[in-house]
Write a protein that holds these residues in place. Structure first.
Motif, PDB file in Angstrom:
ATOM      1  N   VAL A 103       0.840  -1.192   0.000  1.00 32.43           N
ATOM      2  CA  VAL A 103       0.000   0.000   0.000  1.00 32.43           C
ATOM      3  C   VAL A 103       0.880   1.248   0.000  1.00 32.43           C
ATOM      4  O   VAL A 103       1.815   1.375   0.795  1.00 32.43           O
ATOM      5  N   MET A 104       0.567   2.158  -0.931  1.00 35.18           N
ATOM      6  CA  MET A 104       1.311   3.413  -1.048  1.00 35.18           C
ATOM      7  C   MET A 104       0.856   4.358   0.071  1.00 35.18           C
ATOM      8  O   MET A 104      -0.130   5.077  -0.049  1.00 35.18           O
ATOM      9  N   GLU A 105       1.597   4.300   1.180  1.00 31.08           N
ATOM     10  CA  GLU A 105       1.233   5.091   2.354  1.00 31.08           C
ATOM     11  C   GLU A 105       2.288   6.154   2.626  1.00 31.08           C
ATOM     12  O   GLU A 105       3.469   5.971   2.292  1.00 31.08           O
ATOM     13  N   GLU A 106       1.880   7.230   3.232  1.00 32.56           N
ATOM     14  CA  GLU A 106       2.740   8.397   3.413  1.00 32.56           C
ATOM     15  C   GLU A 106       4.041   8.057   4.128  1.00 32.56           C
ATOM     16  O   GLU A 106       5.117   8.526   3.752  1.00 32.56           O
ATOM     17  N   LEU A 125      12.300  -8.191  -1.034  1.00 32.77           N
ATOM     18  CA  LEU A 125      13.066  -7.051  -0.535  1.00 32.77           C
ATOM     19  C   LEU A 125      12.328  -5.742  -0.818  1.00 32.77           C
ATOM     20  O   LEU A 125      12.353  -5.243  -1.947  1.00 32.77           O
ATOM     21  N   PRO A 126      11.674  -5.162   0.183  1.00 32.88           N
ATOM     22  CA  PRO A 126      10.942  -3.913  -0.046  1.00 32.88           C
ATOM     23  C   PRO A 126      11.850  -2.698  -0.249  1.00 32.88           C
ATOM     24  O   PRO A 126      11.478  -1.751  -0.927  1.00 32.88           O
ATOM     25  N   LYS A 156      10.514   5.225   0.859  1.00 29.51           N
ATOM     26  CA  LYS A 156      11.510   4.236   1.292  1.00 29.51           C
ATOM     27  C   LYS A 156      11.490   2.967   0.445  1.00 29.51           C
ATOM     28  O   LYS A 156      12.508   2.290   0.306  1.00 29.51           O
ATOM     29  N   ILE A 157      10.330   2.630  -0.107  1.00 30.64           N
ATOM     30  CA  ILE A 157      10.167   1.366  -0.839  1.00 30.64           C
ATOM     31  C   ILE A 157      10.803   1.446  -2.218  1.00 30.64           C
ATOM     32  O   ILE A 157      10.770   2.484  -2.888  1.00 30.64           O
ATOM     33  N   ASP A 158      11.383   0.348  -2.657  1.00 35.04           N
ATOM     34  CA  ASP A 158      11.950   0.237  -4.000  1.00 35.04           C
ATOM     35  C   ASP A 158      10.829  -0.204  -4.944  1.00 35.04           C
ATOM     36  O   ASP A 158      10.684  -1.370  -5.275  1.00 35.04           O
ATOM     37  N   TRP A 159      10.020   0.767  -5.371  1.00 38.86           N
ATOM     38  CA  TRP A 159       8.836   0.452  -6.172  1.00 38.86           C
ATOM     39  C   TRP A 159       9.220  -0.102  -7.540  1.00 38.86           C
ATOM     40  O   TRP A 159      10.228   0.266  -8.118  1.00 38.86           O
TER      41      TRP A 159
END
Length: 528
Positions: free
Chosen positions: A64-67, A399-400, A72-75
């Motif tokens: 979930v794309m949260e604030e 790996l997030p 930080k996430i490697d989308w």
């Protein structure tokens, strides 16, 4: 690691009378049989089929794309974003669905054997057998711990709830969605239990580095003198076989953290592949499959209920789930000191990587980021060429965070604890697949034994002319010529051509790491 978020709607659901919390293994087995979810095998294990999905569904996994986490996430393809609105809608639908069930099963436990940093988790299941799986795979609490257990993360698994992609915003009927702010993992549309295991690993791969703990997809064991070894490797490289050493005690099979105190197992059980399993080849795994264990997609003899581990009718990915204590010669609790030796395993079907080489810190970071092995092209007639496979940090799907974060932590740990790192090729020698032969297991064991006992720390080496790897000239029990791939090929020209072909694949793969210190590529990668 202990921050708690349990949405009110879920709390209300779990207070209802049809919810079974913390059932024992015998109680769960009885439920599984009475609900026709599985069958009892000749050894007392539960055998189940996962239906349509016999493996993970990475294309259906979202964060979930949260604030608080969006920067930080490697989308990308492995960490796909999804909106809070879609998650909230599906969350409510799944809870409404579970309210209508006659029974729900809940397991409370932990991820992480180090009590200072462990994460309390809660698994909510539609299936009794999924709850048994969770009971065996994660760390089980004591009666005292259960009294004060407050989940820091909750998994809600409803296999028979299928999403409508048009209405629900998913890609298919299946969804695995992680919400870090709601501390919830929502799973639907798949019966494959491995989704629960790997989802917990994925969140630990986010939470642990945030607490300055290096999370790792590896096995770990310890010697009689307290020396700790880590084994990284993708499927088919021999990780399970080589880490199961009768002279050493097993810390864990698959997932670990490395903190300022040392290493610890993230799990409380093992999820082992069973295709072609035999007592002769894998005695620890074979003998662990008894009452309370779960067999996934293993074909049984309909009369004797004896498992046929050679039968791949349902899938090649047949599995067994069992608790750590089903294995002899383990460390309890699953914690140990800092690693002395780190082994990267690769099965090189090109037949050009050395059977063992000692890595510098830069080479270790380079090969960790590369995560190389090779898979065979398959069984199609006339196809014999191997295919290079790169899985970042030997665990890319879980790996997030950006891969460089994990590689930097590895480099720091190597320096801080003076760990020796080795690249071990369990693949082909004397030629590529179809020409050469698979490296003898006895040779590989001798090389790893020498590495673990410190015999290779200060030996004479020669630098590989193409990969720049430092190859020991002599190892007891291994012919000298086997140690240098160029000397095992009948045709030196063919060897050099094939070696440069693989070196170029490494370089091409490494281009995706745009934010890596140039020293890692220059000092760690191929030199020709």
């Amino acid at each position: 690691m202990n921050s708690v978020h349990v949405p009110n709607e879920l709390s209300q659901l779990l207070e209802e009378s049809h919810v079974h919390i913390q059932m024992s293994v015998p109680q769960l087995v009885e439920k599984i049989l009475s609900r026709n979810e599985g069958k009892l095998t000749s050894t007392g294990a539960i055998s189940v089929s996962t239906g349509k999905y016999t493996g993970r569904s990475p294309q259906d996994k979202f964060i979930v794309m949260e604030e608080s986490i969006k920067d930080k996430i490697d989308w990308g393809n492995l960490n796909q974003p999804i909106s809070e609105e879609i998650f909230n809608n599906l969350y409510q639908k799944v809870l409404d669905y579970l309210k209508e069930k006659n029974e729900i099963f809940v397991f409370k436990g932990f991820a992480g054997a180090d009590k200072k940093t462990q994460l309390p988790i809660q698994i909510v299941n539609e299936y009794a057998w999924h709850n048994l799986f969770a009971h065996q795979l994660f760390i089980r609490p004591s009666e005292e711990e259960l009294l004060t257990h407050k989940p820091g993360f909750t998994v809600i698994s409803a296999p028979n709830f299928k999403a409508n992609p048009v209405m629900d915003g998913t890609k298919s009927e299946t969804f695995i969605i992680i919400s870090f702010e709601k501390r919830t993992i929502l799973i639907g549309g798949t019966e494959y239990a491995g989704e629960m295991k790997k989802s917990i690993f994925s969140i630990m791969n986010y939470l642990l580095p945030e607490n300055n703990i290096f999370s790792m997809h590896c096995s770990a064991n310890i010697g009689v003198e307290g020396d700790v070894a880590l084994f990284f490797g993708l499927s088919g490289t021999g990780k399970t076989t080589l880490s199961a050493d009768p002279k050493r005690r097993l810390i864990g099979d698959d997932e670990h953290g490395w903190s300022s105190n040392g290493v610890f197992n993230i799990e409380g059980g093992c999820y082992a592949k069973t295709i072609n399993l035999s007592r002769e080849k894998e005695p620890q795994i074979f003998d662990a499959i008894h009452f309370g264990s779960v067999l996934e997609n293993v074909v049984l003899n309909p009369d004797t209920r004896i498992a046929d581990y050679d039968d791949s009718t349902l899938t090649e990915n047949t599995r067994a789930a069992y608790p750590m204590h089903a294995i002899e010669n383990i460390v309890q609790p699953s914690i140990a000191g800092h690693p002395n030796t780190i082994v990267f395993l690769t099965a090189d079907a090109f037949g050009v990587l050395p059977p063992i080489s000692k890595l510098t810190k830069e080479q270790a970071m380079y090969h960790f980021l590369s995560g190389y092995t090779s898979k065979l092209a398959g069984t199609e007639r006339g196809v014999t060429s191997p295919e290079a496979t790169f899985s970042t940090c030997f665990g890319a799907p879980f790996l997030p965070l950006p891969a460089t974060r994990y590689a930097e932590m590895l480099g720091e740990k190597i320096l801080e604890h003076n760990a020796n790192v080795f690249l071990v090729n369990t693949g082909w020698t004397g030629g590529e697949y179809g020409v050469g032969s698979r490296m003898k297991l006895s040779y590989t064991r001798a090389m790893i034994q020498a590495a673990l006992e410190g015999e290779l720390n200060n030996v004479e080496t020669v630098k590989d002319a193409i990969f720049g790897l430092n190859i020991p000239l002599h190892i007891a029990g291994v012919p000298d010529e086997v140690l240098q791939p160029s000397k095992t090929w009948a045709d030196p020209v063919s060897y050099e051509k094939k070696a440069k072909e693989l070196a170029n694949k490494f370089r091409e793969n490494f281009k995706k790491f745009t934010k890596v210190d140039s020293d890692i590529e220059v000092k760690g990668g191929p030199i020709a």
